[in-house]
Design a protein around this motif. Structure first.
Motif, PDB file in Angstrom:
ATOM      1  N   GLU A 239       0.814  -1.210   0.000  1.00  0.00           N
ATOM      2  CA  GLU A 239       0.000   0.000   0.000  1.00  0.00           C
ATOM      3  C   GLU A 239       0.847   1.260   0.000  1.00  0.00           C
ATOM      4  O   GLU A 239       0.419   2.307  -0.477  1.00  0.00           O
ATOM      5  CB  GLU A 239      -0.922  -0.004   1.224  1.00  0.00           C
ATOM      6  N   GLY A 240       2.071   1.184   0.528  1.00  0.00           N
ATOM      7  CA  GLY A 240       2.930   2.357   0.576  1.00  0.00           C
ATOM      8  C   GLY A 240       3.780   2.556  -0.670  1.00  0.00           C
ATOM      9  O   GLY A 240       4.462   3.583  -0.790  1.00  0.00           O
ATOM     10  N   LEU A 241       3.783   1.597  -1.605  1.00  0.00           N
ATOM     11  CA  LEU A 241       4.583   1.710  -2.821  1.00  0.00           C
ATOM     12  C   LEU A 241       3.891   2.600  -3.835  1.00  0.00           C
ATOM     13  O   LEU A 241       2.668   2.552  -3.990  1.00  0.00           O
ATOM     14  CB  LEU A 241       4.823   0.327  -3.429  1.00  0.00           C
ATOM     15  N   SER A 242       4.659   3.400  -4.526  1.00  0.00           N
ATOM     16  CA  SER A 242       4.113   4.188  -5.625  1.00  0.00           C
ATOM     17  C   SER A 242       4.013   3.305  -6.870  1.00  0.00           C
ATOM     18  O   SER A 242       4.559   2.189  -6.921  1.00  0.00           O
ATOM     19  CB  SER A 242       4.998   5.395  -5.904  1.00  0.00           C
ATOM     20  N   HIS A 243       3.324   3.805  -7.905  1.00  0.00           N
ATOM     21  CA  HIS A 243       3.178   3.035  -9.138  1.00  0.00           C
ATOM     22  C   HIS A 243       4.538   2.802  -9.798  1.00  0.00           C
ATOM     23  O   HIS A 243       4.806   1.723 -10.362  1.00  0.00           O
ATOM     24  CB  HIS A 243       2.237   3.755 -10.093  1.00  0.00           C
ATOM     25  N   GLU A 244       5.423   3.834  -9.763  1.00  0.00           N
ATOM     26  CA  GLU A 244       6.756   3.688 -10.366  1.00  0.00           C
ATOM     27  C   GLU A 244       7.560   2.604  -9.652  1.00  0.00           C
ATOM     28  O   GLU A 244       8.242   1.778 -10.290  1.00  0.00           O
ATOM     29  CB  GLU A 244       7.505   5.024 -10.301  1.00  0.00           C
ATOM     30  N   GLU A 245       7.453   2.567  -8.296  1.00  0.00           N
ATOM     31  CA  GLU A 245       8.198   1.551  -7.547  1.00  0.00           C
ATOM     32  C   GLU A 245       7.645   0.156  -7.839  1.00  0.00           C
ATOM     33  O   GLU A 245       8.426  -0.819  -7.925  1.00  0.00           O
ATOM     34  CB  GLU A 245       8.109   1.859  -6.051  1.00  0.00           C
ATOM     35  N   MET A 246       6.338   0.029  -8.002  1.00  0.00           N
ATOM     36  CA  MET A 246       5.768  -1.283  -8.332  1.00  0.00           C
ATOM     37  C   MET A 246       6.289  -1.776  -9.674  1.00  0.00           C
ATOM     38  O   MET A 246       6.673  -2.949  -9.822  1.00  0.00           O
ATOM     39  CB  MET A 246       4.239  -1.190  -8.362  1.00  0.00           C
ATOM     40  N   HIS A 247       6.314  -0.864 -10.680  1.00  0.00           N
ATOM     41  CA  HIS A 247       6.837  -1.257 -11.997  1.00  0.00           C
ATOM     42  C   HIS A 247       8.292  -1.696 -11.891  1.00  0.00           C
ATOM     43  O   HIS A 247       8.708  -2.702 -12.491  1.00  0.00           O
ATOM     44  CB  HIS A 247       6.711  -0.081 -12.968  1.00  0.00           C
ATOM     45  N   THR A 248       9.107  -0.933 -11.130  1.00  0.00           N
ATOM     46  CA  THR A 248      10.533  -1.243 -11.019  1.00  0.00           C
ATOM     47  C   THR A 248      10.748  -2.610 -10.384  1.00  0.00           C
ATOM     48  O   THR A 248      11.567  -3.420 -10.836  1.00  0.00           O
ATOM     49  CB  THR A 248      11.237  -0.153 -10.192  1.00  0.00           C
ATOM     50  N   ILE A 249      10.003  -2.885  -9.304  1.00  0.00           N
ATOM     51  CA  ILE A 249      10.177  -4.156  -8.594  1.00  0.00           C
ATOM     52  C   ILE A 249       9.714  -5.321  -9.458  1.00  0.00           C
ATOM     53  O   ILE A 249      10.394  -6.354  -9.556  1.00  0.00           O
ATOM     54  CB  ILE A 249       9.390  -4.112  -7.271  1.00  0.00           C
ATOM     55  N   LEU A 250       8.574  -5.176 -10.113  1.00  0.00           N
ATOM     56  CA  LEU A 250       8.039  -6.276 -10.918  1.00  0.00           C
ATOM     57  C   LEU A 250       8.885  -6.526 -12.159  1.00  0.00           C
ATOM     58  O   LEU A 250       9.072  -7.681 -12.584  1.00  0.00           O
ATOM     59  CB  LEU A 250       6.588  -5.973 -11.315  1.00  0.00           C
ATOM     60  N   ASP A 251       9.422  -5.451 -12.770  1.00  0.00           N
ATOM     61  CA  ASP A 251      10.280  -5.639 -13.941  1.00  0.00           C
ATOM     62  C   ASP A 251      11.562  -6.373 -13.575  1.00  0.00           C
ATOM     63  O   ASP A 251      12.056  -7.216 -14.341  1.00  0.00           O
ATOM     64  CB  ASP A 251      10.600  -4.286 -14.576  1.00  0.00           C
ATOM     65  N   ALA A 252      12.144  -6.036 -12.406  1.00  0.00           N
ATOM     66  CA  ALA A 252      13.411  -6.661 -11.993  1.00  0.00           C
ATOM     67  C   ALA A 252      13.191  -7.962 -11.243  1.00  0.00           C
ATOM     68  O   ALA A 252      14.142  -8.726 -11.040  1.00  0.00           O
ATOM     69  CB  ALA A 252      14.218  -5.687 -11.128  1.00  0.00           C
ATOM     70  N   GLY A 253      11.964  -8.220 -10.778  1.00  0.00           N
ATOM     71  CA  GLY A 253      11.702  -9.432 -10.006  1.00  0.00           C
ATOM     72  C   GLY A 253      12.377  -9.423  -8.659  1.00  0.00           C
ATOM     73  O   GLY A 253      12.747 -10.484  -8.133  1.00  0.00           O
ATOM     74  N   THR A 254      12.557  -8.225  -8.055  1.00  0.00           N
ATOM     75  CA  THR A 254      13.265  -8.104  -6.778  1.00  0.00           C
ATOM     76  C   THR A 254      12.381  -8.605  -5.649  1.00  0.00           C
ATOM     77  O   THR A 254      11.250  -8.148  -5.497  1.00  0.00           O
ATOM     78  CB  THR A 254      13.639  -6.636  -6.507  1.00  0.00           C
ATOM     79  N   ARG A 255      12.901  -9.512  -4.823  1.00  0.00           N
ATOM     80  CA  ARG A 255      12.152 -10.034  -3.707  1.00  0.00           C
ATOM     81  C   ARG A 255      12.233  -9.069  -2.524  1.00  0.00           C
ATOM     82  O   ARG A 255      13.142  -8.244  -2.443  1.00  0.00           O
ATOM     83  CB  ARG A 255      12.659 -11.427  -3.300  1.00  0.00           C
ATOM     84  N   TYR A 256      11.292  -9.227  -1.593  1.00  0.00           N
ATOM     85  CA  TYR A 256      11.153  -8.261  -0.503  1.00  0.00           C
ATOM     86  C   TYR A 256      12.374  -8.240   0.401  1.00  0.00           C
ATOM     87  O   TYR A 256      12.815  -7.177   0.845  1.00  0.00           O
ATOM     88  CB  TYR A 256       9.894  -8.590   0.323  1.00  0.00           C
TER      89      TYR A 256
END
Length: 607
Positions: free
Chosen positions: A421-438
């Protein structure tokens, strides 16, 4: 709805608390659930009534009713449950209802007595509250009418009395009484008369939104039983705010944009089945010139609204209009609908001409199969696609949209719901594109406590977390602890200053004995050497309370807080010695509740 033809003291109290609460109960006729304590009060009243009517002996009373015997009159000498309606009292043009528990005309001063049950004596009325109480004012006015019926000379005062009985063990009863002058009775009756007139006006309201509520009373007496209805009413009013008028503002008649927006709003309201005032007037005064067509079967408003809602949420499901492309919509509302259906790429120029609105009918809606297919497509997992240069540029510009199925995809990477809920749309795209785990992408939210951290300039993610700077944390905690100690020290100094000021104002004679406080309530000791009247002891404190409130007298402080403030000053430094208290005097009962725990000896008299 019920007609408002009679009133009672309890109705006036409820109306003064909240107009809408009274309207729901007495006009709309919604019954309120009885409070559990009311069952106990009814039983105690019945026992005392039987005893005073000589129908039951004293030893048959229960433990609660038995505590009221010292304050009860002699059985068979008083009026029990005297009807107010029989005495013909009228206020606001309507007759009064009610019953007086005990009406005693045997003494020089007539007395009305009301039995009360309570879980704590702090809820009992004070003398000042009795003089302003609606119920006791009605009872006092009924006493004057009773004296007139019996050809008894009208008294100059009527004694109004409450006997409060504790419902919790150990059971005890206390008596509070005040003399209500005839002038005060008539003044209070005038206020009641005006209130009943206002209640008659409120009773003509046909809907609850026309009745003014008192929001500060929503939590009074354990909470209003109609609170949910009021909240739903306010929510409905906020949802439909502004839908009632589609006429242009008179101040903007020369503005063409205003006329266009008015036409668009009128068309949209027509699609929702809402008629404007002008359309309603025209429909009323118009004369038919031709035989009307057969009236179609009525369609539910929800069914009519369904195509519009689906068109806004899923335009691809709406059927494409088959009208020729060269024929543009006649106004902005039709243009909006055409754009939602995908038949126009750009809106046409606003057209000032107004035509009859087109009603959306159920055949325009998509089929059930199309809706289900759309839902299945929306819930289907989306394969991750490499970000294109165009998408990267969009995200860099800050205009990125939320990724599809972002929540379940981020949850698969180990991200908690609160973090998502605290992630911005840009951060969601970045994480999903790179597949970075939490566990490899902990965001920095406590920079002050953890010192400096290295943040990747591209992803904005923390890649290094150093050891906590213990020296900095200790310095910060010590700074906050110093402030807290400073607050506590200042509070103690203020308490000490108040204690010294109150102690200096106490009468010297109130501190002669070293063995504690001795209270004589409604009686006097045989030898009163060194004794102090409680009224004399409280006089300087009452003056101080009035001075702090910037008023002429402590009893004029709103909400009857004057006696409570006097009692609070007494509790700062309780006196010692012999104190003689008369419960008939103002503020005495409030102060006694404070003094009783400190007394080494209490002697009570029976009036």
């Amino acid at each position: 709805m019920k007609p408002f033809v009679r009133w009672s003291a309890s109705q006036v109290d409820t109306y003064n608390t909240c107009n809408r609460k009274w309207w729901f109960n007495k006009i709309l006729g919604i019954e309120t659930p009885p409070h559990p304590s009311a069952v106990i009060g009814t039983e105690v009243h019945a026992q005392l009534e039987a005893y005073l009517e000589e129908k039951a002996p004293a030893d048959s009373l229960g433990p609660i009713a038995r505590t009221a015997l010292p304050f009860a009159p002699k059985p068979g000498t008083v009026y029990i449950e005297q009807s107010i309606e029989e005495l013909g009292l009228v206020a606001g043009g309507l007759p009064a209802l009610g019953y007086i528990d005990v009406l005693d005309l045997t003494g020089d001063i007539p007395q009305v007595l009301d039995w009360k049950t309570t879980s704590n004596f702090r809820y009992a009325k004070t003398e000042d509250e009795l003089l302003r109480n609606v119920q006791m004012s009605v009872y006092a006015r009924a006493t004057l009418a009773m004296c007139d019926r019996l050809d008894v000379p009208e008294p100059t005062n009527v004694r109004v009395t409450h006997v409060a009985m504790l419902t919790k063990a150990p059971h005890e009863a206390r008596r509070t009484s005040a003399l209500m002058p005839v002038r005060t009775i008539h003044e209070n009756w005038s206020l009641i008369d005006r209130t009943v007139l206002t209640m008659r006006e409120t009773a003509t309201c046909e809907t609850p939104d026309k009745v003014t509520p008192t929001k500060s009373a929503c939590s009074a007496y354990g909470g209003c039983p109609f609170l949910d209805r009021c909240r739903a009413l306010e929510a409905t009013r906020s949802i439909f705010a502004g839908l009632g008028s589609a006429q242009p503002n008179d101040n903007n008649d020369n503005n063409p944009e205003s006329t266009t927006m008015s036409d668009a709003k009128t068309s949209l309201l027509a699609r929702l089945g809402v008629k404007t005032k002008a359309q309603s007037a025209a429909a009323t005064t118009a004369t038919p010139t031709a035989t009307p067509a057969a009236t179609p079967a009525p369609v539910s408003p929800l069914v009519e609204m369904a195509p519009l809602v689906i068109a806004m949420m899923a335009p691809e499901l709406m059927p494409v209009a088959q009208a020729p492309a060269a024929k543009p919509p006649v106004n902005a509302a039709d243009a909006l609908m055409a754009r939602l259906r995908g038949s126009l790429a750009t809106p046409p120029a606003p057209v000032a001409a107004t035509v009859a609105p087109v009603t959306i009918t159920p055949p325009d809606a998509p089929s059930d199969e199309a809706v289900l297919a759309h839902i299945e497509r929306a819930d289907a997992p989306v394969e991750k696609a490499p970000a294109t240069a165009t998408a990267a540029a969009t995200r860099a510009s800050g205009a990125a949209r939320r990724p599809r199925n972002a929540t379940p995809r981020l949850a698969e990477l180990g991200y908690p719901e609160a973090v998502i809920e605290g992630l911005s749309h840009e951060e969601m795209h970045t994480i999903l594109d790179a597949g970075t785990r939490y566990e490899h992408a902990v965001r920095s939210t406590t920079a002050m406590d953890t010192g400096y951290e290295h943040i990747d300039a591209t992803t904005g993610l923390v890649t290094h977390r150093p050891v906590v700077d213990e020296a900095y944390v200790a310095h910060r905690n010590g700074y906050e602890e110093g402030y807290q100690k400073g607050y506590e020290h200042a509070a103690e100094e203020l308490k000490e200053a108040i204690r010294e000021e109150v102690l200096a104002s106490l009468p010297k004679a109130a501190q002669p004995l070293a063995d504690g406080l001795r209270l004589y309530v409604d009686c006097r000791p045989g030898k009163a050497d060194g004794a102090v009247e409680l009224a004399d002891f409280l006089a300087p404190l009452m003056a101080k309370v009035a001075e702090n409130a910037k008023g002429p007298h402590y009893s004029m402080i709103p909400y009857a807080l004057g006696p409570a403030q006097v009692a609070a000053l007494v509790s700062v430094t309780p006196p010692t010695g012999i104190i003689i208290a008369d419960t008939r005097l103002p503020a005495t009962n409030a102060v006694l509740e404070v003094l009783l725990p400190y007394a080494v000896e209490v002697v009570r008299g029976v009036r």
